[in-house]
Design an enzyme around this catalytic site. Sequence first.
Site, PDB file in Angstrom:
ATOM      1  N   GLY A  31      44.372  53.536  49.974  1.00  0.00           N
ATOM      2  CA  GLY A  31      44.571  52.084  50.059  1.00  0.00           C
ATOM      3  C   GLY A  31      45.783  51.729  49.204  1.00  0.00           C
ATOM      4  N   GLY A  34      48.204  48.420  49.370  1.00  0.00           N
ATOM      5  CA  GLY A  34      47.625  47.090  49.226  1.00  0.00           C
ATOM      6  C   GLY A  34      48.011  46.377  47.944  1.00  0.00           C
ATOM      7  N   ILE A  36      46.267  45.825  45.306  1.00  0.00           N
ATOM      8  CA  ILE A  36      45.908  46.608  44.109  1.00  0.00           C
ATOM      9  C   ILE A  36      46.631  47.949  44.143  1.00  0.00           C
ATOM     10  CG2 ILE A  36      44.025  47.820  42.916  1.00  0.00           C
ATOM     11  CD1 ILE A  36      42.120  45.651  44.130  1.00  0.00           C
ATOM     12  N   ALA A 141      36.842  49.404  45.770  1.00  0.00           N
ATOM     13  CA  ALA A 141      36.519  48.565  46.941  1.00  0.00           C
ATOM     14  C   ALA A 141      35.166  47.878  46.778  1.00  0.00           C
ATOM     15  CB  ALA A 141      36.529  49.420  48.202  1.00  0.00           C
ATOM     16  N   ASP A 173      35.899  43.702  34.523  1.00  0.00           N
ATOM     17  CA  ASP A 173      34.975  42.785  33.837  1.00  0.00           C
ATOM     18  C   ASP A 173      35.099  42.928  32.321  1.00  0.00           C
ATOM     19  OD1 ASP A 173      33.962  41.944  36.338  1.00  0.00           O
ATOM     20  OD2 ASP A 173      32.685  43.716  36.411  1.00  0.00           O
ATOM     21  N   ARG A 176      38.486  41.407  31.238  1.00  0.00           N
ATOM     22  CA  ARG A 176      38.400  39.937  31.217  1.00  0.00           C
ATOM     23  C   ARG A 176      37.598  39.462  30.008  1.00  0.00           C
ATOM     24  NH1 ARG A 176      37.126  39.843  37.676  1.00  0.00           N
ATOM     25  NH2 ARG A 176      39.198  39.188  38.362  1.00  0.00           N
ATOM     26  N   HIS A 200      28.705  44.661  39.510  1.00  0.00           N
ATOM     27  CA  HIS A 200      29.999  43.984  39.620  1.00  0.00           C
ATOM     28  C   HIS A 200      29.954  42.890  40.683  1.00  0.00           C
ATOM     29  CE1 HIS A 200      34.251  43.208  39.597  1.00  0.00           C
ATOM     30  NE2 HIS A 200      34.330  43.491  40.882  1.00  0.00           N
TER      31      HIS A 200
HETATM   32  N1  LIG Z   1      36.274  46.517  41.473  1.00  0.00           N
HETATM   33  C1  LIG Z   1      36.902  45.395  41.186  1.00  0.00           C
HETATM   34  O1  LIG Z   1      36.808  44.889  40.073  1.00  0.00           O
HETATM   35  C2  LIG Z   1      37.790  44.742  42.207  1.00  0.00           C
HETATM   36  C3  LIG Z   1      38.662  43.725  41.814  1.00  0.00           C
HETATM   37  C4  LIG Z   1      39.494  43.161  42.774  1.00  0.00           C
HETATM   38  C5  LIG Z   1      39.429  43.581  44.095  1.00  0.00           C
HETATM   39  N2  LIG Z   1      38.538  44.567  44.444  1.00  0.00           N
HETATM   40  C6  LIG Z   1      38.454  45.052  45.834  1.00  0.00           C
HETATM   41  O2  LIG Z   1      39.487  45.982  46.105  1.00  0.00           O
HETATM   42  C7  LIG Z   1      39.719  46.024  47.515  1.00  0.00           C
HETATM   43  C8  LIG Z   1      41.220  45.972  47.814  1.00  0.00           C
HETATM   44  O3  LIG Z   1      41.765  44.748  47.425  1.00  0.00           O
HETATM   45  P1  LIG Z   1      43.329  44.416  47.666  1.00  0.00           P
HETATM   46  O4  LIG Z   1      43.559  43.083  47.065  1.00  0.00           O
HETATM   47  O5  LIG Z   1      44.168  45.571  47.252  1.00  0.00           O
HETATM   48  O6  LIG Z   1      43.353  44.304  49.267  1.00  0.00           O
HETATM   49  P2  LIG Z   1      44.626  44.425  50.250  1.00  0.00           P
HETATM   50  O7  LIG Z   1      44.193  43.905  51.572  1.00  0.00           O
HETATM   51  O8  LIG Z   1      45.833  43.863  49.611  1.00  0.00           O
HETATM   52  O9  LIG Z   1      44.830  46.003  50.344  1.00  0.00           O
HETATM   53  C9  LIG Z   1      43.908  46.841  50.948  1.00  0.00           C
HETATM   54  C10 LIG Z   1      44.634  48.054  51.473  1.00  0.00           C
HETATM   55  O10 LIG Z   1      43.651  48.904  52.082  1.00  0.00           O
HETATM   56  C11 LIG Z   1      44.240  49.435  53.250  1.00  0.00           C
HETATM   57  N3  LIG Z   1      43.208  49.925  54.159  1.00  0.00           N
HETATM   58  C12 LIG Z   1      42.384  49.215  54.973  1.00  0.00           C
HETATM   59  N4  LIG Z   1      41.600  50.059  55.675  1.00  0.00           N
HETATM   60  C13 LIG Z   1      41.910  51.304  55.258  1.00  0.00           C
HETATM   61  C14 LIG Z   1      41.456  52.602  55.597  1.00  0.00           C
HETATM   62  N5  LIG Z   1      40.508  52.784  56.526  1.00  0.00           N
HETATM   63  N6  LIG Z   1      42.006  53.661  54.977  1.00  0.00           N
HETATM   64  C15 LIG Z   1      42.971  53.487  54.040  1.00  0.00           C
HETATM   65  N7  LIG Z   1      43.449  52.296  53.681  1.00  0.00           N
HETATM   66  C16 LIG Z   1      42.933  51.219  54.288  1.00  0.00           C
HETATM   67  C17 LIG Z   1      45.067  48.298  53.841  1.00  0.00           C
HETATM   68  O11 LIG Z   1      46.028  48.770  54.763  1.00  0.00           O
HETATM   69  C18 LIG Z   1      45.671  47.710  52.569  1.00  0.00           C
HETATM   70  O12 LIG Z   1      46.914  48.310  52.271  1.00  0.00           O
HETATM   71  C19 LIG Z   1      38.907  44.870  48.089  1.00  0.00           C
HETATM   72  O13 LIG Z   1      37.708  45.376  48.607  1.00  0.00           O
HETATM   73  C20 LIG Z   1      38.621  43.997  46.886  1.00  0.00           C
HETATM   74  O14 LIG Z   1      37.458  43.226  47.042  1.00  0.00           O
HETATM   75  C21 LIG Z   1      37.743  45.151  43.522  1.00  0.00           C
END
Ligand SMILES: NC(=O)c1ccc[n+]([C@@H]2O[C@H](COP(=O)([O-])OP(=O)(O)OC[C@H]3O[C@@H](n4cnc5c(N)ncnc54)[C@H](O)[C@@H]3O)[C@@H](O)[C@H]2O)c1
Length: 338
Positions: A31, A34, A36, A141, A173, A176, A200
């Site tokens: 991922g 994205g 993150i 995720a 968490d 923060r 979480h």
């Molecule tokens: N754990 C935490 O504290 C925390 C905090 C913030 C966000 N998150 C989670 O992190 C995740 C990502 O957030 P983001 O803002 O980076 O999202 P984003 O949409 O900006 O990026 C997600 C990336 O995943 C890729 N992706 C989608 N399906 C895929 C697959 N099958 N294989 C590989 N890559 C794939 C997309 O192409 C994209 O580049 C979300 O689920 C979000 O809720 C978790």
Amino acid sequence: MLSALARPASAALRRSFSTSAQNNAKVAVLGASGGIGQPLALLLKNSPLVSRLTLYDIAHTPGVAADLSHIETRATVKGYLGPEQLPDCLKGCDVVVIPAGVPRKPGMTRDDLFNTNATIVATLTAACAQHCPEAMICIIANPVNSTIPITAEVFKKHGVYNPNKIFGVTTLDIVRANAFVAELKGLDPARVSVPVIGGHAGKTIIPLVSQCTPKVDFPQDQLTTLIGRIQEAGTEVVKAKAGAGSATLSMAYAGARFVFSLVDAMNGKEGVVECSFVKSQETDCPYFSTPLLLGKKGIEKNLGIGKISPFEEKMIAEAIPELKASIKKGEEFVKSMK
Ligand SMILES: NC(=O)c1ccc[n+]([C@@H]2O[C@H](COP(=O)([O-])OP(=O)(O)OC[C@H]3O[C@@H](n4cnc5c(N)ncnc54)[C@H](O)[C@@H]3O)[C@@H](O)[C@H]2O)c1
């Protein structure tokens, strides 16, 4: 400076930057293109702990990898695009970090992401179980309260489950809580350490302000407001971004902090402690976050909940039904997969 991810080592939950000679961690980000994934990959590329960075996504990884590869640090960087390239991204990895999946939009809970992200996490972790079964798996995720049981069940299906190596990244968490307590008390945030336990999502996020170092005291109304802000901090960002996603930069920082702690411990550094949502026997929830002593093989010792206040005990009791339901949902999802 980016290397200021290091925090001074004094209290139990402190971490610091390794000076170990074994700085050869091979880390994959799934991922990686994205919100993150990109800043997380940047922080990893900036670290002397990492020697190989492999970046996987279903879009844009050639560009992200080309861009990062021009940075004058040691880690080699390679992009992998699409499912047929995933095995090569994973082979030989020590640590896999998974921020792949959709983020929240205003009005959504983390559980609203389940339908999409459960399949993504199950698919990606099945590839990990096949191609790097010994690696440490760090799941970002959401909903983390379900994606960790999903990962565990997938690894069980492949016969390679090791509960000491599967981590739900809840570090944001803690980050923060440290930032907000420091702000309220006029302290240096780098010297504040608040354990955050439970899960979480919303009320399952349980900051143990009574265990904060340095010791801090708040009147009950201020404490209730502080805890509410920590629990809803993700939503604060989702609202402020107004449809453009959830926390990405602070999450990248938190994810990098967790990976560096893990790698430090894998390199033999002693006393490395982080909270993470893992398989647990500390409550009657099968998965729960508490401070963990990390070691060469992942979790060395679960340090447990420790001494807490009656208010914190009540928060745990209120969180457990929701946590159990999210865990069950994740487990049943994998059982229902063909
Ligand atoms: N754990 C935490 O504290 C925390 C905090 C913030 C966000 N998150 C989670 O992190 C995740 C990502 O957030 P983001 O803002 O980076 O999202 P984003 O949409 O900006 O990026 C997600 C990336 O995943 C890729 N992706 C989608 N399906 C895929 C697959 N099958 N294989 C590989 N890559 C794939 C997309 O192409 C994209 O580049 C979300 O689920 C979000 O809720 C978790």
